[in-house]
Design a protein around this motif. Structure first.
Motif: not given
Length: 342
Positions: A281-282, A284-289
Motif C-alpha cells: 500500500q505504501v 502503491e501510494k508513492k507510485y501514484k504520486e
C-alpha cells in the motif's frame, strides 16, 4: 563515547568463541565430513553485502553445460524448516529469495536445495538427484562440511581487513579465518580501479602464496525485465522510477538508476525483507504520486518477493546484473582443474 569502543570487549569475547570453535575443527574435536564429489563454498567473513548471489550465478553460468550442479543454501528468510528442493510450484516462502532467484534463472539446468544442516541437505540431494558437484552458498563458516574449494568474497568498499568482529563490526569470525580460502575475490570494484589500488589492497590482504586473488565488478545489463516484458534502457531514459530495495547494500543500484532514468524515488527496506500488504500500500501510494512515464524497479532478488503481489505486478520490473572478473581465464581454469581432479 564512541559506541564501537563500548562494543569492542564484547567483540573480543565473540572472537574468542569463534577462534575456539575453529580450533576444534582444526584439531578434529569437531568433525568435518568430506565428500567424493567436488564441493565448492562461496562465502564471506562479513554478515552480508559482498555479492554472493551474483557470484554463484557466475559459477552456474560457467559450469551448467558441463555438469549437473547441486546448489545448496540455508534458505534464509523462508517459512519452512529442514530440507526442501525447488520445483515449478515452489515460492520464495518455501526456500528463500536467493535460492528462488537461482531456480528462476536456470530452472531444470541445476538442482536447488535448502537445508540449515548442510550435511543433511547434501545427503538428500545425492539421494534425490545425484548431482555431479555441489556449490554451497554462504557456507564459509559451515565447517561441518569439508569443502575442497573455498571461495571468499570481500567488498571493495569495506574489505575485511578494515572491519571488526561482531558486534563492534560486521565480521562473523576473525580475519585469520581468511587463510581457509583457496581463492579470495575483492568484489564490487569501481570502473576506475587502478593497478596502484590493486597493489595496495593485495598488500593489505597479506595472503598466503597458495591463495589466488582476483578482483571483480558489477555489470548492469542494458535492460529491465518483468514477468511479461523486457525493455532496453535506452528506450526508458525519460522514465520516472520508483526504486524498491531490500538488500544489504543498495548504493550501486541507486547510483546506476540515477544515471539512467529521468528521476528516481527510492524506498529502502531491510535485507531479505518480507513484504506485507501494508508495504505494498505504501509502494502503491508513492507510485501514484509520480507523474509521467513511470515504473517500479527493483533488484532480481527483491523481485522474487514482490512479483506475487497482483497490485503492482503489471508495472514491476527488475534490473539484472552480472559480474566481470579480472583474469577470468585464470579463475575459470582454477575452478575446472579442481573439479576435474575430484
Amino acid at each position: 563515547m564512541n559506541m564501537k569502543i563500548i562494543l569492542l570487549p564484547f567483540s573480543g569475547l565473540y572472537w574468542l568463541g569463534t577462534f575456539i570453535r575453529n580450533k576444534f575443527f582444526d584439531w578434529g574435536i569437531l568433525q568435518s565430513k568430506k565428500y567424493k564429489k567436488p564441493v565448492i563454498t562461496v562465502g564471506n567473513l562479513s554478515i552480508g553485502g559482498t555479492g554472493k548471489s551474483p557470484f554463484v550465478i557466475y559459477l552456474i553460468d560457467l559450469l551448467k553445460d558441463k555438469y549437473l550442479m547441486g546448489i545448496l543454501s540455508r534458505g534464509y528468510g523462508r517459512q519452512t524448516k529442514g530440507y526442501q528442493f525447488a520445483n515449478y510450484e515452489t515460492t520464495f516462502e518455501d526456500i528463500g529469495d536467493e535460492p528462488m532467484q537461482f531456480f528462476e534463472r536456470f530452472r531444470n539446468k541445476i538442482v536447488v536445495g535448502v537445508d540449515e544442516k548442510r550435511i543433511r541437505g547434501i545427503k538428500n540431494m545425492l539421494k534425490d538427484f545425484n548431482p555431479d558437484l555441489f556449490i554451497l552458498d554462504d557456507a564459509f563458516q559451515h565447517r561441518y562440511v569439508k569443502a575442497g574449494l573455498n571461495i571468499l568474497l570481500t567488498d571493495y568498499s569495506k574489505p575485511y581487513y578494515e572491519d571488526e568482529v561482531l558486534p563492534a563490526g560486521r565480521l562473523r569470525e576473525g580475519k585469520y579465518a581468511a587463510k581457509r580460502a583457496q581463492i579470495v575475490i575483492v568484489t564490487k570494484c569501481p570502473d576506475s580501479f587502478t593497478e596502484k589500488e590493486r597493489d595496495r589492497i593485495q598488500s593489505k590482504l597479506n595472503l598466503q602464496p597458495s591463495q589466488a586473488l582476483f578482483f571483480s565488478r558489477i555489470v548492469y545489463e542494458n535492460r529491465v525485465i518483468s514477468s511479461n516484458y523486457s525493455f532496453k534502457l535506452e528506450n526508458l531514459v525519460n522514465f520516472h522510477v520508483l526504486l524498491i530495495t531490500g538488500i544489504a547494500k543498495y548504493n550501486e543500484i541507486l547510483s546506476f538508476s540515477e544515471q539512467n532514468f529521468e528521476t528516481v524515488t527510492h524506498l529502502n527496506f531491510k535485507d531479505h525483507h518480507n513484504f506485507t500488504n501494508a508495504d505494498i500500500q505504501v509502494i502503491e501510494k508513492k507510485y501514484k504520486e509520480i507523474s509521467g512515464n513511470k515504473m517500479i524497479l527493483t533488484t532480481e532478488k527483491d523481485y522474487m518477493r514482490l512479483k506475487h503481489f497482483q497490485q503492482i505486478k503489471n508495472y514491476l520490473f527488475y534490473l539484472p546484473i552480472s559480474i566481470e572478473i579480472d583474469r577470468a581465464e585464470d579463475f575459470e581454469k582454477l575452478i575446472l582443474n579442481y573439479i576435474n581432479k575430484n
